[in-house]
Write a protein that holds these residues in place. Structure first.
Motif, PDB file in Angstrom:
ATOM      1  N   THR A 170       0.841  -1.192   0.000  1.00  0.00           N
ATOM      2  CA  THR A 170       0.000   0.000   0.000  1.00  0.00           C
ATOM      3  C   THR A 170       0.880   1.247   0.000  1.00  0.00           C
ATOM      4  O   THR A 170       1.788   1.366   0.832  1.00  0.00           O
ATOM      5  CB  THR A 170      -0.917   0.035   1.233  1.00  0.00           C
ATOM      6  N   VAL A 171       0.595   2.155  -0.926  1.00  0.00           N
ATOM      7  CA  VAL A 171       1.307   3.437  -1.009  1.00  0.00           C
ATOM      8  C   VAL A 171       0.341   4.516  -0.528  1.00  0.00           C
ATOM      9  O   VAL A 171      -0.696   4.759  -1.152  1.00  0.00           O
ATOM     10  CB  VAL A 171       1.769   3.728  -2.455  1.00  0.00           C
ATOM     11  N   HIS A 172       0.658   5.138   0.593  1.00  0.00           N
ATOM     12  CA  HIS A 172      -0.218   6.152   1.185  1.00  0.00           C
ATOM     13  C   HIS A 172       0.095   7.533   0.617  1.00  0.00           C
ATOM     14  O   HIS A 172       1.254   7.969   0.628  1.00  0.00           O
ATOM     15  CB  HIS A 172      -0.076   6.154   2.709  1.00  0.00           C
ATOM     16  N   LEU A 173      -0.943   8.221   0.140  1.00  0.00           N
ATOM     17  CA  LEU A 173      -0.793   9.527  -0.499  1.00  0.00           C
ATOM     18  C   LEU A 173      -1.424  10.619   0.361  1.00  0.00           C
ATOM     19  O   LEU A 173      -2.441  10.393   1.020  1.00  0.00           O
ATOM     20  CB  LEU A 173      -1.470   9.528  -1.873  1.00  0.00           C
ATOM     21  N   ASP A 174      -0.805  11.789   0.334  1.00  0.00           N
ATOM     22  CA  ASP A 174      -1.378  12.929   1.040  1.00  0.00           C
ATOM     23  C   ASP A 174      -2.430  13.651   0.194  1.00  0.00           C
ATOM     24  O   ASP A 174      -3.162  14.504   0.700  1.00  0.00           O
ATOM     25  CB  ASP A 174      -0.275  13.928   1.430  1.00  0.00           C
ATOM     26  N   GLU A 175      -2.504  13.304  -1.086  1.00  0.00           N
ATOM     27  CA  GLU A 175      -3.471  13.904  -2.007  1.00  0.00           C
ATOM     28  C   GLU A 175      -3.700  12.933  -3.159  1.00  0.00           C
ATOM     29  O   GLU A 175      -2.861  12.071  -3.410  1.00  0.00           O
ATOM     30  CB  GLU A 175      -2.934  15.239  -2.544  1.00  0.00           C
ATOM     31  N   PRO A 176      -4.818  13.023  -3.863  1.00  0.00           N
ATOM     32  CA  PRO A 176      -5.043  12.122  -5.007  1.00  0.00           C
ATOM     33  C   PRO A 176      -4.013  12.397  -6.101  1.00  0.00           C
ATOM     34  O   PRO A 176      -3.787  13.542  -6.473  1.00  0.00           O
ATOM     35  CB  PRO A 176      -6.457  12.482  -5.472  1.00  0.00           C
ATOM     36  N   LEU A 177      -3.366  11.348  -6.614  1.00  0.00           N
ATOM     37  CA  LEU A 177      -2.348  11.494  -7.648  1.00  0.00           C
ATOM     38  C   LEU A 177      -2.562  10.424  -8.723  1.00  0.00           C
ATOM     39  O   LEU A 177      -2.846   9.270  -8.404  1.00  0.00           O
ATOM     40  CB  LEU A 177      -0.937  11.346  -7.059  1.00  0.00           C
ATOM     41  N   PRO A 178      -2.396  10.794  -9.996  1.00  0.00           N
ATOM     42  CA  PRO A 178      -2.494   9.803 -11.078  1.00  0.00           C
ATOM     43  C   PRO A 178      -1.255   8.906 -11.104  1.00  0.00           C
ATOM     44  O   PRO A 178      -0.192   9.287 -10.606  1.00  0.00           O
ATOM     45  CB  PRO A 178      -2.585  10.663 -12.343  1.00  0.00           C
ATOM     46  N   TYR A 179      -1.389   7.719 -11.704  1.00  0.00           N
ATOM     47  CA  TYR A 179      -0.261   6.793 -11.735  1.00  0.00           C
ATOM     48  C   TYR A 179      -0.355   5.886 -12.952  1.00  0.00           C
ATOM     49  O   TYR A 179      -1.420   5.737 -13.576  1.00  0.00           O
ATOM     50  CB  TYR A 179      -0.217   5.947 -10.463  1.00  0.00           C
ATOM     51  N   THR A 180       0.766   5.271 -13.291  1.00  0.00           N
ATOM     52  CA  THR A 180       0.817   4.244 -14.329  1.00  0.00           C
ATOM     53  C   THR A 180       1.544   3.029 -13.752  1.00  0.00           C
ATOM     54  O   THR A 180       2.304   3.140 -12.784  1.00  0.00           O
ATOM     55  CB  THR A 180       1.562   4.732 -15.587  1.00  0.00           C
ATOM     56  N   VAL A 181       1.292   1.848 -14.343  1.00  0.00           N
ATOM     57  CA  VAL A 181       1.878   0.607 -13.852  1.00  0.00           C
ATOM     58  C   VAL A 181       2.562  -0.114 -15.002  1.00  0.00           C
ATOM     59  O   VAL A 181       2.015  -0.237 -16.100  1.00  0.00           O
ATOM     60  CB  VAL A 181       0.803  -0.323 -13.239  1.00  0.00           C
ATOM     61  N   ILE A 192       4.160   7.319 -10.063  1.00  0.00           N
ATOM     62  CA  ILE A 192       3.141   8.231  -9.532  1.00  0.00           C
ATOM     63  C   ILE A 192       3.441   9.637 -10.024  1.00  0.00           C
ATOM     64  O   ILE A 192       4.453  10.240  -9.638  1.00  0.00           O
ATOM     65  CB  ILE A 192       3.127   8.184  -7.984  1.00  0.00           C
ATOM     66  N   LEU A 193       2.588  10.140 -10.894  1.00  0.00           N
ATOM     67  CA  LEU A 193       2.811  11.444 -11.502  1.00  0.00           C
ATOM     68  C   LEU A 193       2.635  12.551 -10.467  1.00  0.00           C
ATOM     69  O   LEU A 193       1.718  12.501  -9.639  1.00  0.00           O
ATOM     70  CB  LEU A 193       1.838  11.647 -12.668  1.00  0.00           C
ATOM     71  N   LYS A 194       3.537  13.519 -10.489  1.00  0.00           N
ATOM     72  CA  LYS A 194       3.580  14.621  -9.523  1.00  0.00           C
ATOM     73  C   LYS A 194       3.822  14.140  -8.103  1.00  0.00           C
ATOM     74  O   LYS A 194       3.583  14.863  -7.142  1.00  0.00           O
ATOM     75  CB  LYS A 194       2.283  15.455  -9.582  1.00  0.00           C
ATOM     76  N   GLY A 195       4.308  12.908  -7.979  1.00  0.00           N
ATOM     77  CA  GLY A 195       4.602  12.373  -6.658  1.00  0.00           C
ATOM     78  C   GLY A 195       5.941  12.872  -6.136  1.00  0.00           C
ATOM     79  O   GLY A 195       6.904  13.041  -6.894  1.00  0.00           O
ATOM     80  N   PHE A 234      -2.063 -10.118 -10.339  1.00  0.00           N
ATOM     81  CA  PHE A 234      -1.955  -8.946  -9.483  1.00  0.00           C
ATOM     82  C   PHE A 234      -2.982  -7.915  -9.907  1.00  0.00           C
ATOM     83  O   PHE A 234      -3.475  -7.914 -11.038  1.00  0.00           O
ATOM     84  CB  PHE A 234      -0.534  -8.370  -9.520  1.00  0.00           C
ATOM     85  N   LYS A 235      -3.313  -7.024  -8.986  1.00  0.00           N
ATOM     86  CA  LYS A 235      -4.234  -5.942  -9.301  1.00  0.00           C
ATOM     87  C   LYS A 235      -3.728  -4.664  -8.635  1.00  0.00           C
ATOM     88  O   LYS A 235      -3.059  -4.689  -7.599  1.00  0.00           O
ATOM     89  CB  LYS A 235      -5.649  -6.258  -8.812  1.00  0.00           C
ATOM     90  N   VAL A 236      -4.042  -3.538  -9.259  1.00  0.00           N
ATOM     91  CA  VAL A 236      -3.694  -2.231  -8.702  1.00  0.00           C
ATOM     92  C   VAL A 236      -4.967  -1.408  -8.667  1.00  0.00           C
ATOM     93  O   VAL A 236      -5.678  -1.301  -9.675  1.00  0.00           O
ATOM     94  CB  VAL A 236      -2.626  -1.526  -9.554  1.00  0.00           C
ATOM     95  N   GLU A 237      -5.284  -0.859  -7.508  1.00  0.00           N
ATOM     96  CA  GLU A 237      -6.489  -0.045  -7.401  1.00  0.00           C
ATOM     97  C   GLU A 237      -6.244   1.189  -6.553  1.00  0.00           C
ATOM     98  O   GLU A 237      -5.391   1.199  -5.670  1.00  0.00           O
ATOM     99  CB  GLU A 237      -7.645  -0.868  -6.830  1.00  0.00           C
ATOM    100  N   LYS A 238      -7.024   2.212  -6.852  1.00  0.00           N
ATOM    101  CA  LYS A 238      -6.930   3.486  -6.136  1.00  0.00           C
ATOM    102  C   LYS A 238      -8.020   3.537  -5.081  1.00  0.00           C
ATOM    103  O   LYS A 238      -9.199   3.296  -5.367  1.00  0.00           O
ATOM    104  CB  LYS A 238      -7.101   4.627  -7.136  1.00  0.00           C
ATOM    105  N   LEU A 239      -7.623   3.846  -3.836  1.00  0.00           N
ATOM    106  CA  LEU A 239      -8.564   3.909  -2.727  1.00  0.00           C
ATOM    107  C   LEU A 239      -8.569   5.320  -2.135  1.00  0.00           C
ATOM    108  O   LEU A 239      -7.598   6.062  -2.264  1.00  0.00           O
ATOM    109  CB  LEU A 239      -8.185   2.891  -1.650  1.00  0.00           C
ATOM    110  N   ASN A 243      -6.371   8.554   0.995  1.00  0.00           N
ATOM    111  CA  ASN A 243      -5.907   8.324  -0.366  1.00  0.00           C
ATOM    112  C   ASN A 243      -4.727   7.341  -0.353  1.00  0.00           C
ATOM    113  O   ASN A 243      -3.762   7.525   0.378  1.00  0.00           O
ATOM    114  CB  ASN A 243      -5.463   9.633  -1.012  1.00  0.00           C
ATOM    115  N   ARG A 244      -4.834   6.294  -1.181  1.00  0.00           N
ATOM    116  CA  ARG A 244      -3.755   5.321  -1.262  1.00  0.00           C
ATOM    117  C   ARG A 244      -3.887   4.496  -2.528  1.00  0.00           C
ATOM    118  O   ARG A 244      -4.969   4.430  -3.141  1.00  0.00           O
ATOM    119  CB  ARG A 244      -3.738   4.417  -0.028  1.00  0.00           C
ATOM    120  N   ILE A 245      -2.779   3.873  -2.913  1.00  0.00           N
ATOM    121  CA  ILE A 245      -2.749   2.961  -4.057  1.00  0.00           C
ATOM    122  C   ILE A 245      -2.409   1.572  -3.521  1.00  0.00           C
ATOM    123  O   ILE A 245      -1.397   1.394  -2.827  1.00  0.00           O
ATOM    124  CB  ILE A 245      -1.709   3.399  -5.108  1.00  0.00           C
ATOM    125  N   LEU A 246      -3.250   0.604  -3.833  1.00  0.00           N
ATOM    126  CA  LEU A 246      -3.076  -0.755  -3.327  1.00  0.00           C
ATOM    127  C   LEU A 246      -2.630  -1.680  -4.456  1.00  0.00           C
ATOM    128  O   LEU A 246      -3.249  -1.728  -5.524  1.00  0.00           O
ATOM    129  CB  LEU A 246      -4.390  -1.269  -2.739  1.00  0.00           C
TER     130      LEU A 246
END
Length: 574
Positions: A170-181, A192-195, A234-239, A243-246
């Protein structure tokens, strides 16, 4: 010819000025060494320079070294430009004006050009304008000479947990951020864009994940999982909330989630009652030598046994670890609660050490142990709240003082399965560092553990004779029930400490035993975790970061889960 001479003279002036400013000459101003902590790492070779009796400055060259900036000297205007993150900070010598990009701001003290070097007031570094350009938060403590620098980040934590058949990262974010895998047979890469993230890595080697690496890359952040087996899926989802990426992994083949022999490798040092342990820590040994073991006659009416107790007297200068210096015993005798019956959820009592008028240890930068302990407990609760197999009880939820005897009583009243007390360590030796775990024993494993226990019991001096005797009698009665849970406590300690080095990246001081009052009376396995040293500049900085506190919480949670996984396996094999 005259023009050539003038050009040569101008070249000499410019070149000579630059050489004077940037020459690596020895600074002649009075100076003191500074403890610079950047992202909880120490940077050496930095000083603060005494310009006058009232003011101390930093050398611009050393500041550039810290922040990895470049300098440009302009001799005509007596101005130096610091280039940081492709932005400029213009500092004019003998002037209070500083230009941050295009914003002009007046400081309370001027920058100075002295003996060929430029010195700047700390106010420049701690200003909001500098923070925006450097993308850091900088704090300066002139009394302790500690400069703490933390790079800004919008990715607060990367955490992982594995079961036999699956893993979650789990990647914990302080704000919603777009991402690619991006996925290969050997890795999964999350961009993680703008990460913004601090460079780090975790060596895991658990049969599915070799390591997790995370680092800034341009205007993005990279989180890369290097795999040890090809995953089945595997799966990647935004929660959200938070805000986090699982990243969820299904293993191709099961992995071992705990080492069956890990707890068998623990060795406990038995101490000779007649000899205090040998240790270089003079303060610890001195306190230990004042300890005496006596027996108490319950039928005694003259209190002679009680009067024979040697109670240590101590001052701030002799405190090796002040984690347990307040005791308020309100019970005459412990209540023995009935044995637990099988229940669906395991009840875990989390105890944030100290609180209220008891701050615990205090770091050089003023960090109070009671605040860190509570923050770790709250982080740990958030992990357990996502696990349906556990129910959590907190001894305190805010800045409240709870008597030590009452803490384990809370666990007993809730018929708890485990009692975990969270603390920060402290030592007169500022270089002492690392984490350690304690469980209850009549003997201490070393002089530091003994000193802590004696220091704890020294507060009996603050009570009247009747209260002293009642507390000591209660301690004896509680010791009768403690042995029942000693083996389980040692085993739990082994599982918690097993993976702590992977997550915390500080020295493992191991598992120790001592007669801690806060653990007495617990009618279940009970351990005390010393997460790190507040008296160590670097570890104080670590403890103030959410990333480190999360790592402490994850280590404890993982150890508890593995402890119960082993218990379940033993039950199934019966």
């Amino acid at each position: 010819m005259r023009k050539l001479f003038l050009l040569s003279l101008l070249f000499f002036i410019i070149f000579g000025s630059n050489k004077t400013i940037f020459a690596q000459q020895k600074d002649t101003l009075p100076n003191e060494s500074v403890n610079v902590i950047m992202d909880d790492q120490i940077i050496s070779g930095i000083n603060v320079y005494k310009i006058s009796d009232q003011t101390k400055y930093f050398s611009i060259k050393e500041v550039a070294k810290i922040y990895k900036a470049t300098l440009e000297w302009k001799p005509v205007s007596s101005q130096i430009t610091m280039i940081l993150n492709n932005r400029k900070i213009d500092i004019k010598t003998n002037s209070t004006i500083v230009i941050f990009g295009r914003k002009k701001k007046r400081m309370s003290l001027p920058s100075r050009l002295i003996k060929g070097n430029i010195y700047i007031p700390p106010e420049i570094l701690t200003s909001n304008e500098f923070a925006q350009i450097a993308e850091t938060t900088t704090q300066w403590n002139p009394s302790s000479l500690v400069l703490t620098i933390t790079h800004k980040s919008n990715i607060s934590a990367v955490r992982f947990f594995s079961k036999e058949e699956s893993s979650e990262i789990t990647v914990h974010l302080d704000e919603p951020l777009p991402y690619t895998v991006t996925k290969t047979s050997q890795s999964i890469t999350l961009t993680i864009l703008k990460g913004k993230i601090q460079r780090d890595s975790m060596e895991i080697n658990n049969g599915i994940i070799k390591d997790i690496q995370y680092y800034p890359y341009g205007k993005s952040a990279i989180v890369k999982l290097n795999l040890q087996q090809v995953v089945k899926s595997f799966k990647v989802e935004k929660l959200v909330r938070p805000n986090r990426i699982l990243i969820g992994l299904i293993h191709s083949k099961p992995i071992k989630i705990f080492d069956e022999d890990v707890f068998k490798e623990i060795q406990y040092q038995e101490l000779d009652e007649d000899e205090p342990p040998q240790q270089n820590d003079i303060a610890s040994t001195a306190i230990y030598e004042q300890a005496q073991i006596i027996s108490i006659n319950e039928n005694s009416t003259d209190n002679k046994d009680l009067d024979a107790i040697a109670v240590s007297k101590f001052t701030q200068d002799t405190i090796a670890d002040d984690s347990f210096n307040i005791v308020d015993d309100t019970q005459t005798m412990p209540t023995i609660y009935p044995k637990k019956t099988v229940k669906r959820k395991k009840i875990i009592v989390l105890d944030a050490g100290h609180g209220g008028e008891d701050p615990g240890a205090i770091g050089a930068n003023g960090t109070k142990e009671k605040d860190i302990n509570l923050a770790i407990v709250q982080e740990l609760k958030s992990v357990f709240d996502n696990d349906k197999d556990y129910e959590l009880v907190l001894t305190r939820k805010d800045d409240t003082f709870i008597p030590l005897a009452e803490r384990t009583n809370i666990a007993n009243e809730h018929n708890a399965d485990l009692f975990i007390s969270i603390h920060c360590n402290a030592n007169l030796n500022k270089n002492a560092n690392g984490f350690e775990i304690y469980f209850l024993s009549e003997k201490a494993t070393d002089s530091e553990a003994a000193a802590t226990a004696v220091l704890e019991n020294s507060v009996l001096e603050l009570e009247d004779k009747q209260n002293k005797k009642r507390a000591l009698l209660q301690e004896m009665l509680w010791s009768m029930t403690a042995n029942e849970y000693m083996n389980a406590s040692s085993e739990l300690s082994a599982f918690i400490v097993d993976k702590m080095p992977v997550r915390l990246k500080i020295p493992n001081r191991g598992i120790k035993q001592a007669s801690f009052y806060v653990l007495r009376g617990a009618q279940m396995p009970a351990v005390l975790v010393e997460s790190a040293f507040l008296s160590n500049y670097s570890e104080e900085a670590k403890l103030n970061t959410k990333r480190f506190r999360t790592a402490v919480a994850d280590s404890i949670y993982e150890g508890i889960v593995k402890y119960y996984a082993k218990k379940a396996k033993e039950e199934n094999n019966k």
